[in-house]
Design a protein around this motif. Structure first.
Motif, PDB file in Angstrom:
ATOM      1  N   GLU A 178       0.838  -1.215   0.000  1.00  0.00           N
ATOM      2  CA  GLU A 178       0.000   0.000   0.000  1.00  0.00           C
ATOM      3  C   GLU A 178       0.868   1.258   0.000  1.00  0.00           C
ATOM      4  O   GLU A 178       0.625   2.199  -0.764  1.00  0.00           O
ATOM      5  CB  GLU A 178      -0.904   0.007   1.236  1.00  0.00           C
ATOM      6  CG  GLU A 178      -2.078  -0.929   1.177  1.00  0.00           C
ATOM      7  CD  GLU A 178      -2.944  -0.795   2.430  1.00  0.00           C
ATOM      8  OE1 GLU A 178      -4.162  -0.716   2.277  1.00  0.00           O
ATOM      9  OE2 GLU A 178      -2.377  -0.771   3.547  1.00  0.00           O
ATOM     10  N   LYS A 211      -2.855   0.211  -4.964  1.00  0.00           N
ATOM     11  CA  LYS A 211      -3.031   0.232  -3.511  1.00  0.00           C
ATOM     12  C   LYS A 211      -4.363  -0.406  -3.118  1.00  0.00           C
ATOM     13  O   LYS A 211      -4.433  -1.214  -2.186  1.00  0.00           O
ATOM     14  CB  LYS A 211      -2.975   1.673  -3.002  1.00  0.00           C
ATOM     15  CG  LYS A 211      -3.218   1.782  -1.497  1.00  0.00           C
ATOM     16  CD  LYS A 211      -3.258   3.234  -1.031  1.00  0.00           C
ATOM     17  CE  LYS A 211      -3.575   3.294   0.473  1.00  0.00           C
ATOM     18  NZ  LYS A 211      -3.676   4.688   0.956  1.00  0.00           N
ATOM     19  N   ASN A 212      -5.397  -0.075  -3.886  1.00  0.00           N
ATOM     20  CA  ASN A 212      -6.736  -0.561  -3.544  1.00  0.00           C
ATOM     21  C   ASN A 212      -6.843  -2.075  -3.652  1.00  0.00           C
ATOM     22  O   ASN A 212      -7.566  -2.716  -2.872  1.00  0.00           O
ATOM     23  CB  ASN A 212      -7.773   0.102  -4.454  1.00  0.00           C
ATOM     24  CG  ASN A 212      -9.193  -0.157  -3.996  1.00  0.00           C
ATOM     25  OD1 ASN A 212      -9.524   0.053  -2.830  1.00  0.00           O
ATOM     26  ND2 ASN A 212     -10.041  -0.633  -4.917  1.00  0.00           N
ATOM     27  N   THR A 215      -5.582  -3.130  -0.409  1.00  0.00           N
ATOM     28  CA  THR A 215      -6.424  -2.641   0.679  1.00  0.00           C
ATOM     29  C   THR A 215      -7.666  -3.508   0.846  1.00  0.00           C
ATOM     30  O   THR A 215      -8.066  -3.843   1.961  1.00  0.00           O
ATOM     31  CB  THR A 215      -6.818  -1.181   0.427  1.00  0.00           C
ATOM     32  OG1 THR A 215      -5.636  -0.374   0.338  1.00  0.00           O
ATOM     33  CG2 THR A 215      -7.709  -0.654   1.552  1.00  0.00           C
ATOM     34  N   LEU A 216      -8.297  -3.865  -0.275  1.00  0.00           N
ATOM     35  CA  LEU A 216      -9.498  -4.709  -0.222  1.00  0.00           C
ATOM     36  C   LEU A 216      -9.202  -6.055   0.432  1.00  0.00           C
ATOM     37  O   LEU A 216      -9.982  -6.577   1.234  1.00  0.00           O
ATOM     38  CB  LEU A 216     -10.045  -4.929  -1.635  1.00  0.00           C
ATOM     39  CG  LEU A 216     -10.673  -3.696  -2.307  1.00  0.00           C
ATOM     40  CD1 LEU A 216     -11.014  -4.008  -3.760  1.00  0.00           C
ATOM     41  CD2 LEU A 216     -11.924  -3.257  -1.548  1.00  0.00           C
TER      42      LEU A 216
END
Length: 437
Positions: A404, A416-417, A420-421
């Motif tokens: 991230e 990043k997402n 993150t998920l």
């Protein structure tokens, strides 16, 4: 051979330059032939085969019957020699297979590599002036070991308008799947683009003259990979007072006879040795059937005297020869000083011919100084290595925040997402497990 005496180091790069046809003129011809083959396919290939190879037939595909018949034209003695060479080449290349090694780089993060064969490969085998069936073994055997599905061979026809039977016999023995009697630029073009007869390949292998080498360079612009830049053959010999002058002369001539554009270099720290080798060159040259070709090659070649063997090897590293023979005292120890060479032959009994035919190493090697950056053909040349990784929940937690942070710093927020998920799901699952415990 012209002899130079202890040239200054600033002149070494110039002395290491190879003679070459002007590249602009060569590329112009290659572009023209390639354009025609892309537009007209087999028709263009046949046109250039007739123009450059004096091919007289209407079809350049070699049928199964012709391949089978070639076996009857090869002597039992040669078949036995080919069998020995095949066995040694197989042993050496089988040894290059690697086991899959899985590495846990962090807890829950496992990474590894697996080899996959290049499915369709093309082999170019020079055959216009000499039937180089040994090159068939050097290329088709590792291709077969690697698991390549399609092994296409192109070779120019000889004076009789057909491929030499020894080439056909070796090809059949080594596992070549399709054979075409076509050479030069047109062969490289046909394999690069594909025609109705010749299948397109993913990678082209094999040596050749400067026309073939330029065509291979051009093939890369159209998405076809090549093994390496492999042009006219070359040999450099470092010889001191412990060498056998007759052996050295025979090695120099063995490369000079490949063709007028071949190049051989003799380096020594002993003036008497150079004189004796030159004397042997004259004696042995007189008895060579390919005397005229060897003489022309020797005109492009030279002997250079240096103060010691160490300096000879330093110059050799600048030159970066295709073949290097160390005919010196303690050759194994001296070999540690070698940084640039395609293949190295150690001591008086390690003739370059052994590597060309039957020791087991591959004789398809980088020329023209490319040994500074390229290796010779090996099993690895016929495979791709695919990396794999598998992350568990523990792995996500272990490297997630780092991913991230790095993605955000590069302003790649979708990257990043994606992490993150996953971190969110793992965190939620861990919380749920804690509540239920």
């Amino acid at each position: 051979m012209k002899t130079l005496n202890n040239p200054a180091e600033r002149k070494w790069p110039q002395l290491a330059e190879r003679s070459a046809i002007k590249q602009a003129r060569l590329m112009e011809l290659v572009d023209k032939v390639f354009y025609d083959i892309r537009k007209k396919g087999d028709k263009a290939v046949l046109k250039y085969a007739r123009q450059f190879d004096r091919f007289s037939a209407d079809d350049f595909t070699v049928d199964h019957e012709t391949i089978e018949a070639a076996s009857q034209q090869v002597s039992e003695r040669l078949k036995q020699a080919i069998a020995l060479a095949k066995s040694n080449i197989e042993k050496f290349h089988f040894s290059q297979k690697e086991e899959i090694v899985k590495v846990e780089t962090s807890p829950g993060v496992v990474c590894w590599r697996e080899a996959r064969p290049i499915e369709n490969v093309g082999i170019y085998v020079p055959g216009g002036t000499a039937p180089l069936f040994s090159t068939v073994l050097m290329l088709a055997i590792p291709a077969k070991i690697a698991g390549c599905k399609e092994i296409v061979l192109c070779s120019p026809p000889g004076k009789e308008g057909a491929i030499h039977p020894a080439i056909l016999y070796a090809a059949n023995l080594a596992g070549v799947t399709r054979i075409f009697a076509v050479g030069g630029i047109q062969a490289i073009g046909a394999m690069s683009f594909g025609t109705k007869s010749v299948p397109k390949v993913e990678k082209i292998f094999g040596p050749g003259n400067q026309y073939v080498m330029t065509a291979k360079h051009a093939a890369q612009y159209y998405g076809t990979a090549i093994d390496m830049p492999a042009g006219p053959s070359e040999l450099l010999v470092v010889a001191d007072e412990t060498c056998r002058p007759s052996f050295v002369a025979s090695d120099l001539l063995s490369q000079a006879e490949h063709g007028p554009d071949s190049e051989v270099i003799l380096l020594s720290d002993n003036k008497k040795v150079v004189k004796e080798i030159n004397k042997e060159l004259d004696i042995q040259l007189a008895n060579l059937p390919r005397k005229e070709m060897a003489e022309k090659a020797l005109k492009n070649s030279r002997a250079i005297l240096f103060k010691d063997v160490e300096t000879c090897i330093r110059f050799s590293n600048v030159y970066a020869p295709e073949h290097l023979i160390l005919a010196v005292e303690n050759p194994v120890l001296r070999s540690r000083e070698v940084t640039n060479a395609g293949s190295v032959f150690l001591g008086n009994y390690s003739c370059e011919s052994a590597g060309d035919y039957a020791s087991g190493t591959n004789h398809t090697l980088p020329t023209s100084g490319y040994a500074k950056a390229y290796s010779g053909v090996s099993l690895d040349s016929f495979i791709k290595k695919i990396t794999f990784q598998q992350l568990s929940e523990e792995g996500i937690v272990g490297i997630g925040v780092a991913v991230e942070t790095m993605a955000e710093a590069e302003e790649l927020f979708a990257h990043k997402n994606a992490m993150t998920l996953r971190l969110g799901e793992v965190s939620a699952q861990q919380a749920k497990n804690y509540e239920n415990s």
